[in-house]
Design an enzyme around this catalytic site. Structure first.
Site, PDB file in Angstrom:
ATOM      1  N   ASP A   1       0.811  -1.205   0.000  1.00  0.00           N
ATOM      2  CA  ASP A   1       0.000   0.000   0.000  1.00  0.00           C
ATOM      3  C   ASP A   1       0.855   1.271   0.000  1.00  0.00           C
ATOM      4  OD1 ASP A   1      -2.455  -1.132  -0.160  1.00  0.00           O
ATOM      5  OD2 ASP A   1      -2.983  -0.908   1.944  1.00  0.00           O
TER       6      ASP A   1
ATOM      7  N   LYS B   1      -3.405   3.224  -2.358  1.00  0.00           N
ATOM      8  CA  LYS B   1      -4.557   4.115  -2.500  1.00  0.00           C
ATOM      9  C   LYS B   1      -4.361   5.306  -1.579  1.00  0.00           C
ATOM     10  CE  LYS B   1      -7.326   0.710  -1.522  1.00  0.00           C
ATOM     11  NZ  LYS B   1      -8.538  -0.048  -1.177  1.00  0.00           N
TER      12      LYS B   1
ATOM     13  N   MET C   1      -8.425   9.083   8.825  1.00  0.00           N
ATOM     14  CA  MET C   1      -9.014   9.477   7.536  1.00  0.00           C
ATOM     15  C   MET C   1     -10.086  10.543   7.726  1.00  0.00           C
ATOM     16  SD  MET C   1      -9.234   5.645   5.868  1.00  0.00           S
ATOM     17  CE  MET C   1      -9.924   4.947   7.386  1.00  0.00           C
TER      18      MET C   1
END
Length: 265
Positions: free
Chosen positions: A38, A60, A173
């Site tokens: 990742d 991502k 996030m």
């Protein structure tokens, strides 16, 4: 030719500092035939991979998706069947908003052996590196870890529930929803509640800002903070003051090995 045994190991790479990875994770990386990694992992960890291993970046980040999740799932299966041992290397812990369970569930449909190696989650380690204990007697008896942005790209409803409690609130996030988060806490009359935002935690690029619910938006602007970052809300944030007061006099290289909190006065 040796028989190929399809296998998936979902591995937590820790919060960013290369030393914050488990021995079991390193062993998994060393034995991998294919590594799918990742964006949030420290790429220095790839030095443990075999020179014969295939390394595939499937990272991502907000607004940039090299692979969709369905494509990653299919890639895991195809490489396991054709190559053998696939290591799916994820930042933090793969079962904390990392979709590790989803990938394991998908692989099992194809009779692929599946394993998981837990990682040190950034939700705990990143605040700890800044001297912020998520729980402390007299300050907080518990903590919430919440995703700031749901699958539907909305603010999690759990933020409103957490704001009503006395617990420490850790939001991952959540930078894109910061203004909404602030409004939720203001509605609970928590304007003066302490807030810390830590960007690229435990790495040499770490940036930090501290304020209150009322001031944190200005702090983010002044300190030029952005994703990836962790938001910590609660009285325990005040515990970072002693650490922050001496940080300016310490080089980043030595900052990672500071004295225990109890020795900071």
């Amino acid at each position: 030719m040796a028989k190929i045994v399809p296998k998936l190991t979902v591995v937590g790479a820790g919060p960013g500092d290369v030393d914050l990875i488990t021995l079991k994770a390193i062993k998994a990386i060393e034995s991998a035939d294919v590594i799918l990694y990742d964006a949030l992992i420290n790429e220095e960890l790839l030095k443990y991979a075999s020179k014969h291993a295939e390394l595939i970046f499937v990272g991502k980040r907000k607004g940039c998706y090299r692979f969709q999740q369905d494509q990653i799932n299919e890639l895991i299966v195809s490489r396991a069947l054709s190559h053998g041992h696939v290591v799916r290397l994820k930042g933090g812990d793969p079962f904390i908003f990392g979709r590790g369970a989803e990938e394991i569930d998908y692989a099992r449909q194809f009779k692929i052996e599946t394993y998981v190696v837990p990682g040190i989650t950034s939700a705990i380690a990143v605040p700890a590196y800044r001297g912020i204990p998520l729980t402390k007697r007299g300050a907080s008896e518990s903590f919430w870890v919440i995703t700031g942005t749901t699958k539907a790209h909305k603010l999690s409803k759990d933020v409103a529930l957490a704001a009503k409690s006395t617990a420490t609130v850790v939001i991952l996030m959540g930078m894109g929803k910061l203004n909404e988060i602030v409004e939720v806490f203001k509605r609970e009359n928590k304007h003066s509640m302490a807030v810390a935002i830590i960007q690229d935690g435990t790495t040499n690029n770490e940036k930090f800002g501290i304020g209150t619910i009322s001031t944190i938006a200005k702090v983010v602007e002044d300190e030029e903070l952005s994703s990836p970052a962790i938001i910590v809300i609660g009285d325990v944030v005040k515990e970072s003051v002693a650490l922050s007061s001496i940080k300016e006099n310490i080089k980043q290289e030595s900052f990672n090995s500071l004295l225990p909190l109890g020795e900071l006065g």
